[in-house]
Design a protein around this motif. Structure first.
Motif, PDB file in Angstrom:
ATOM      1  N   SER A  46       0.862  -1.186   0.000  1.00  0.00           N
ATOM      2  CA  SER A  46       0.000   0.000   0.000  1.00  0.00           C
ATOM      3  C   SER A  46       0.896   1.233   0.000  1.00  0.00           C
ATOM      4  N   ILE A  47       0.564   2.199  -0.849  1.00  0.00           N
ATOM      5  CA  ILE A  47       1.334   3.434  -0.965  1.00  0.00           C
ATOM      6  C   ILE A  47       0.455   4.593  -0.536  1.00  0.00           C
TER       7      ILE A  47
ATOM      8  N   LEU B  68       0.380   8.682  -0.573  1.00  0.00           N
ATOM      9  CA  LEU B  68       1.005   9.906  -1.068  1.00  0.00           C
ATOM     10  C   LEU B  68       0.539  11.100  -0.246  1.00  0.00           C
TER      11      LEU B  68
ATOM     12  N   ILE C 218       3.974   9.003  -9.762  1.00  0.00           N
ATOM     13  CA  ILE C 218       3.311   7.871 -10.426  1.00  0.00           C
ATOM     14  C   ILE C 218       4.206   7.294 -11.513  1.00  0.00           C
TER      15      ILE C 218
ATOM     16  N   LEU D 298       7.027   5.339  -9.894  1.00  0.00           N
ATOM     17  CA  LEU D 298       6.545   4.063  -9.354  1.00  0.00           C
ATOM     18  C   LEU D 298       6.321   3.054 -10.478  1.00  0.00           C
TER      19      LEU D 298
ATOM     20  N   ALA E 269       3.784  -0.325  -9.287  1.00  0.00           N
ATOM     21  CA  ALA E 269       2.403   0.065  -9.584  1.00  0.00           C
ATOM     22  C   ALA E 269       1.576  -1.086 -10.143  1.00  0.00           C
TER      23      ALA E 269
ATOM     24  N   ARG F  76      -1.723  -0.965  -4.144  1.00  0.00           N
ATOM     25  CA  ARG F  76      -2.789   0.043  -4.161  1.00  0.00           C
ATOM     26  C   ARG F  76      -2.212   1.359  -3.664  1.00  0.00           C
ATOM     27  N   ILE F  77      -2.899   2.470  -3.999  1.00  0.00           N
ATOM     28  CA  ILE F  77      -2.344   3.777  -3.678  1.00  0.00           C
ATOM     29  C   ILE F  77      -3.404   4.671  -3.033  1.00  0.00           C
TER      30      ILE F  77
ATOM     31  N   VAL G 279      -2.827   9.211 -12.393  1.00  0.00           N
ATOM     32  CA  VAL G 279      -2.920   8.057 -11.486  1.00  0.00           C
ATOM     33  C   VAL G 279      -3.504   6.852 -12.217  1.00  0.00           C
TER      34      VAL G 279
END
Length: 483
Positions: free
Chosen positions: A113-114, A116, A127, A130, A136, A141-142, A162
């Motif tokens: 999990s990211i 930001l 993005i 990554l 990614a 998931r972000i 994204v």
């Protein structure tokens, strides 16, 4: 996606939000055994830290910002932390970050999990970095912290960036108000109690008020706030999300798709604001809690037409809410810090007590979100006593204070709920792209109205409830703001 991430990557790990909210929330979750035992939390930012110095930094933040009395295992949490410095504005360094994160994994209990928590200008290069380094795809998931743009066009640009690397089911757009207990309790109040939902419509509700008031001024947000203003900063996200939860139709189930489907229907049904339905203001020098405070222009160091206060009269054009006004206001340097929703019901159609000299008042539901979480319903009751002249009635509050009603559970930070849901992949309390774009579409229309009608902020004294025109906005309809 169904996987519980065993790795969490925090961008902006040395920033103010991380210190105040993210690190304390993660520490509390880990201490309560709610995060995976083997979770690996990697902080990243421009600052040059080693793993050890970042742990020292985190320990200082926890000592300062953990809620008083919260029992946590700080040492156990710090053992889960690592750090990798990175300048997210350039491609260099993402390969090193990817090596630090290590293999992502493909099982249900594996994944990344990211989060930001960076300036929006860094979203697109982040993005790209990554995606170019394998961070990614697969079980990744972000989560995105606001602001997501300054208008519909810039929001679409961010969302397109994204979406180029993450599918919608792996994107978690954060509005921290949705993590607050009383906001979530609004859904329980409406859909777990048969007494409210049959009355939750234009036939029984006269109007709704939503107030988000702050006592603070610019503080450390000078650069951001003057380019944003109250409409973009508060109405576009927090207040419109509260409105959507109040006004939405009952979803078919309590899952992310069903809940968010109903919210977006409300946002798309908002009628465009007319010039006489909006008031803007900007505070001048005054006093807050007995202490003198400067005006906005003094804090900024120059003149500005940015609004620090906005009041709106909105309408939702659908069957449930036709003819019911929604009064919304938010501002800085107001008399008290409060966020609340007021549902004012209609008066009884005929009072049997009128010929006895007793006046009935409409029932009012007050949903307090901060600083005190509570739900209060006012009812009419007879005043005790023997009165030959007639019967006396008075409003009596039924008050449910959350800490009193639920004495066992500890009070949690809103980000605890959101970070846990990010790690576990539950999108229910996160904002979908079509919601964001519906919100911006309505907000852009308001700004166009301001420009076309030459509406500029009226001044108000710090410590007051905004310009007098905001009071008139409601009072010409016979409505008084709840204070």
């Amino acid at each position: 996606m169904i996987f519980s991430a065993n790795k969490l990557l925090l961008f902006g790990a040395t920033g103010d939000l991380s210190q105040r909210m993210l690190l304390p929330s993660l520490c509390a979750l880990a201490s309560d055994g709610l995060l995976p035992d083997n979770i690996d939390i990697i902080g990243t930012a421009r600052s040059e830290y080693t793993d050890e110095s970042f742990c020292n930094f985190a320990a200082e933040a926890l000592a300062k910002f953990l809620p008083a009395g919260r029992k946590v295992d700080i040492d156990g949490f710090l053992s889960k932390l690592r750090y990798q410095d990175l300048d997210a504005s350039t491609p260099e360094g993402f390969d090193t970050l990817a090596k630090c994160a290590g293999p992502i994994g493909t099982q249900e209990n594996e994944g990344l999990s990211i989060f930001l928590s960076t300036a929006p200008s860094l979203f697109e290069p982040t993005i790209k970095g990554l995606a170019a380094n394998g961070l990614a795809t697969g079980n990744v998931r972000i989560g995105l912290e606001k602001p997501l743009g300054v208008d519909l066009a810039s929001s679409c640009q961010i969302n397109d960036a994204v979406a180029s690397a993450f599918s919608e089911d792996r994107i978690f757009r954060i509005d921290h108000y949705l993590g607050k207990e009383t906001v979530q309790n609004l859904l329980a109040l409406r859909f777990a109690n048969i007494m409210f939902e049959p009355l939750w419509n234009a036939a029984h509700i006269d109007h709704v008020q939503i107030t988000v008031a702050e006592t603070v001024g610019l503080e450390s947000r000078v650069g951001y706030y003057d380019g944003s203003g109250a409409l973009r900063d508060m109405v576009q996200n927090h207040i419109l999300q509260l409105l959507a939860l109040v006004a939405m139709e009952p979803p078919t189930s309590f899952d992310a798709t069903a809940v968010r489907d109903e919210k977006v229907k409300v946002l798309r049904a908002l009628r465009p604001i007319q010039p006489n339905e909006t008031v803007t203001g900007q505070y001048r020098a005054g006093a807050i809690n007995g202490e003198a405070v400067p005006g906005y222009d003094e804090e900024l160091g120059r003149d500005s037409e940015t609004e620090t206060f906005v009041a709106l009269k909105a309408h939702i054009d659908n069957w449930r809410w036709k003819g019911v006004p929604f009064y919304m206001r938010t501002g800085k340097r107001l008399p008290e810090r409060t966020t609340e929703i007021i549902v004012k019901f209609r008066d009884v159609p005929f009072s049997i007590f009128e010929d006895r000299g007793a006046k009935t008042l409409p029932n009012t539901l007050v949903i307090g979100i901060q600083p005190r979480e509570n739900i209060r319903l006012s009812l009419m009751a007879k005043v005790p006593g023997l009165d030959r002249g007639g019967i006396r009635l008075r409003q009596v509050p039924l008050d449910i204070a959350m800490p009193d009603a639920f004495a066992g559970p500890e009070r949690r930070i809103a980000y605890e709920r959101l970070l846990l849901d990010l790690v576990e992949g539950d999108q229910t309390l996160f904002v979908r792209r079509d919601e964001v774009e519906a919100q911006w579409n309505w907000i852009d229309g308001i700004r166009e109205t301001w420009d076309e009608a030459n509406i500029t902020p009226k001044t108000y004294t710090a410590g007051s409830w905004g310009p007098s025109a905001a009071i008139a906005l409601a009072e010409r309809d016979g409505v008084t703001w709840h204070e």
